[in-house]
Design an enzyme around this catalytic site. Structure first.
Site, PDB file in Angstrom:
ATOM      1  CG  PHE A 152       8.163  -3.017  -5.634  1.00  0.00           C
ATOM      2  CD1 PHE A 152       7.551  -2.544  -6.633  1.00  0.00           C
ATOM      3  CD2 PHE A 152       9.502  -3.227  -5.561  1.00  0.00           C
ATOM      4  CE1 PHE A 152       8.118  -2.228  -7.833  1.00  0.00           C
ATOM      5  CE2 PHE A 152      10.153  -2.465  -6.826  1.00  0.00           C
ATOM      6  CZ  PHE A 152       9.478  -2.272  -7.987  1.00  0.00           C
ATOM      7  CD  GLU A 153       6.753  -8.482  -5.341  1.00  0.00           C
ATOM      8  OE1 GLU A 153       6.516  -9.351  -4.890  1.00  0.00           O
ATOM      9  OE2 GLU A 153       7.419  -8.253  -6.272  1.00  0.00           O
ATOM     10  N   GLY A 154       2.239  -5.174  -2.792  1.00  0.00           N
ATOM     11  CA  GLY A 154       1.308  -4.834  -1.641  1.00  0.00           C
ATOM     12  C   GLY A 154       2.058  -3.816  -0.721  1.00  0.00           C
ATOM     13  NE  ARG A 205       3.054  -9.752  -0.674  1.00  0.00           N
ATOM     14  CZ  ARG A 205       1.868 -10.217  -0.710  1.00  0.00           C
ATOM     15  NH1 ARG A 205       1.676 -11.328  -0.395  1.00  0.00           N
ATOM     16  NH2 ARG A 205       0.887  -9.440  -1.449  1.00  0.00           N
TER      17      ARG A 205
END
Length: 589
Positions: free
Chosen positions: A390-392, A270
């Site tokens: 993205f990514e959560g 992140r």
């Protein structure tokens, strides 16, 4: 990135508990490490190569990166950025790696994503959790780009809910047989190395295990490239695993540790996303500044007009706050802190949302020209939208920020309840003896709660010109801790279902962190880079950022107490029940 050596420490978990780790605020990074000279050479080489070789319009229209670009990325070392030098990589710190993604995304999002997905998440499981034998086998090839990595977690039925994956691994002697599919896998069309998460039965219970899977094991295939809104030249495919025979020695960590490993990978990834978003913000802001100087209207450059000036200032403030938040966090990692999950999530949420606003503002400044393909703003708008997903997703991450921050306080309340219950179960002198045994914890807890309710921590050793800004950080920290305790007392275990309240608490935490990181940066600017007079404009901007962030904190705190959540939920339930927008202007119902 160096191995972490310090004991577990969390800046934001302290903030949630009402304590400001002031020492951390006096060490804002200004990229003056002993590696800076070497890194600048690398930075300039990458920048020159990107300028000479990247044609983002062509890549976007053809929906793929040419083979010579992938080869050039390999030759530039863009696949070995975080890999240790012993295995042929550059071994960049978290800060330098994030700066590199920022640089790449000033030029092209698909190149950035291809390199970032490889290092930030694709091989990060091996980097963080692999054993020496696994690293020796795979890292040299990953460093050169001979093998390109993918992260295979998401499935058609499991996005933000990673625990819902269906891919299965069945042990068969000294190997596993993996069957299943993974969705939206970046680099999946040409990757040779996959970090795959699959469920296996352990002691009668399904647990997630992380595996290293390579394409040459057989049974690995992929579907067609997905048609996407943006980042069109990056590879995004569904990957299929059919009877893939994976050696047991390819397990990352221990069997059943897959969920923990996935979360650990995403925590660091992140920060890379924040770096990439920063690059996009800087490129569109620079373009907008030049455009407003050259664009004439009513006999003036449009940069002379107040509304345009407001837009440019807002864009600069977004960048400054995002830089401060991101590199304050990467410095925590590089300093050896092992617990930075909240900080990483905050960076991802705040910076991707700031980037979306900034690119949208750039579009507005450019007017009709911005809407046209030739200027590139519309492409950056399309590319930037994925950052919030993205990514959560940012909604899920807000819940994560709040629940993770509340965990320690909730644990204290839970222990308090157990201690009181145990004390009341004793009789006569046993009650007194038990009370004496528990009094240490109870008094400590009581003092902690009184501090949260009554006392705001005072900051020392900051420049006198920042007194008001220090007060704002102290006030926001006090409010966050006090509100956290109040929510736990009010809702108890039902708090997990109060998503609107948790999101507001997360926003308080996000803006408090922004205040802290900007304060840290501007104090260092004053003390180490020329004082107040030399940096007057920067100081005034930093103060305005902090003032605005504190105003948002105040609004979130008000909404936590006075809101219309029941009305909001009832309207949504009615819409779902009707399965459409039901309020028609005509008589048709």
């Amino acid at each position: 990135m160096p191995k972490n050596t310090k004991t577990q420490f969390s800046f934001m978990k302290n903030i949630f508990n009402g304590h400001i780790p002031e020492k951390s605020l006096h060490h804002f990074p200004f990229f003056n490490t002993n590696r800076e000279n070497d890194y600048i050479l690398m930075y300039n080489s990458i920048n020159d190569w990107m300028k000479q070789n990247v044609n983002s319009l062509k890549f976007d229209q053809e929906k793929k990166l040419p083979k010579d670009i992938i080869q050039g990325m390999k030759e530039m070392g863009l696949f070995g950025l975080i890999i240790p030098e012993a295995f042929g990589g550059s071994e960049l710190t978290q800060t330098l790696y994030t700066r590199t993604l920022e640089l790449l995304n000033q030029h092209d999002s698909s190149v950035t994503l291809t390199a970032g997905a490889h290092s930030s998440i694709g091989l990060k499981g091996l980097y963080l959790y692999g054993n020496e034998k696994q690293k020796a086998k795979y890292m040299p090839k990953l460093a050169t780009g001979e093998m390109i990595a993918s992260f295979a977690l998401t499935e058609p039925t499991a996005g933000s809910d990673a625990a819902g994956i269906k891919t299965r691994a069945v042990k068969n002697g000294d190997h596993y047989i993996i069957n299943g599919s993974k969705l939206w896998i970046t680099n999946g069309g040409f990757a040779d190395f996959f970090t795959v998460f699959a469920k296996e039965e352990i002691n009668g219970e399904d647990k997630i295990t992380a595996f290293i899977v390579t394409r040459d094991m057989g049974g690995v295939s992929h579907g067609q490239e997905e048609l996407k809104l943006g980042i069109k030249a990056s590879s995004t495919v569904e990957v299929f695993f059919k009877d893939v025979k994976v050696p047991a020695e390819n397990i990352l960590g221990k069997p059943g540790d897959g969920f923990k490993i996935a979360m650990g990978i995403l925590n660091q990834g992140r920060m890379g996303l924040a770096g990439g978003a920063l690059g996009a913000m800087k490129s569109v802001t620079d373009e907008s500044i030049i455009y407003t100087k050259n664009r004439k209207a009513f006999g003036h450059s449009i940069s002379d007009f107040g509304l345009i000036q407001s837009m440019l200032t807002e864009m600069a403030m977004h960048i400054y706050a995002s830089e401060s938040a991101t590199y304050f966090a990467t410095n925590l990692v590089d300093s050896g802190d092992t617990d930075y999950s909240i900080e990483a999530a905050i960076c991802k949420v705040f910076v991707t949302e700031a980037a979306w606003k900034t690119i949208n503002t750039a579009m507005q400044i450019h007017g009709g020209n911005g809407y046209m393909v030739e200027y590139g703003i519309e492409r950056k708008l399309r590319d930037g939208r994925i950052g919030l997903i993205f990514e959560g997703t940012n909604e899920i991450l807000r819940l994560f920020i709040a629940m993770t921050g509340l965990k320690e306080t909730a644990g204290q309340y839970q222990r308090l309840g157990k201690e009181l219950q145990q004390m009341q179960s004793h009789k006569n002198l046993d009650f007194l003896n038990s009370a004496i045994e528990k009094i240490g914890f109870l008094s400590e807890f009581a003092i902690s709660e009184v501090k949260k309710t009554v006392i705001s921590e005072k900051l020392e050793s900051f420049h006198p010109s920042l007194e008001k800004e220090c007060e704002r950080l102290s006030s926001a920290t006090h409010a966050l801790a006090n509100t956290s305790s109040r929510l736990i007392r009010s809702y108890g275990h039902k708090l997990i279902d109060e998503q609107l309240q948790l999101a507001r608490l997360a926003d308080v935490a996000i803006d408090t962190y922004v205040i802290a990181s900007v304060l840290s940066r501007i104090n260092s600017v004053i003390e180490k880079h020329g004082g107040v007079e030399k940096n007057a404009t920067e100081i005034s901007m930093a103060k305005l950022i902090i003032r605005n962030a504190k105003a948002r904190v105040n609004q979130s705190l008000y909404d936590l107490k006075e809101n219309h959540d029941s009305t909001i939920k009832n309207i949504a339930k009615y819409l779902v029940e009707k399965e459409k927008y039901p309020y028609q202007l005509d008589s048709v119902k």
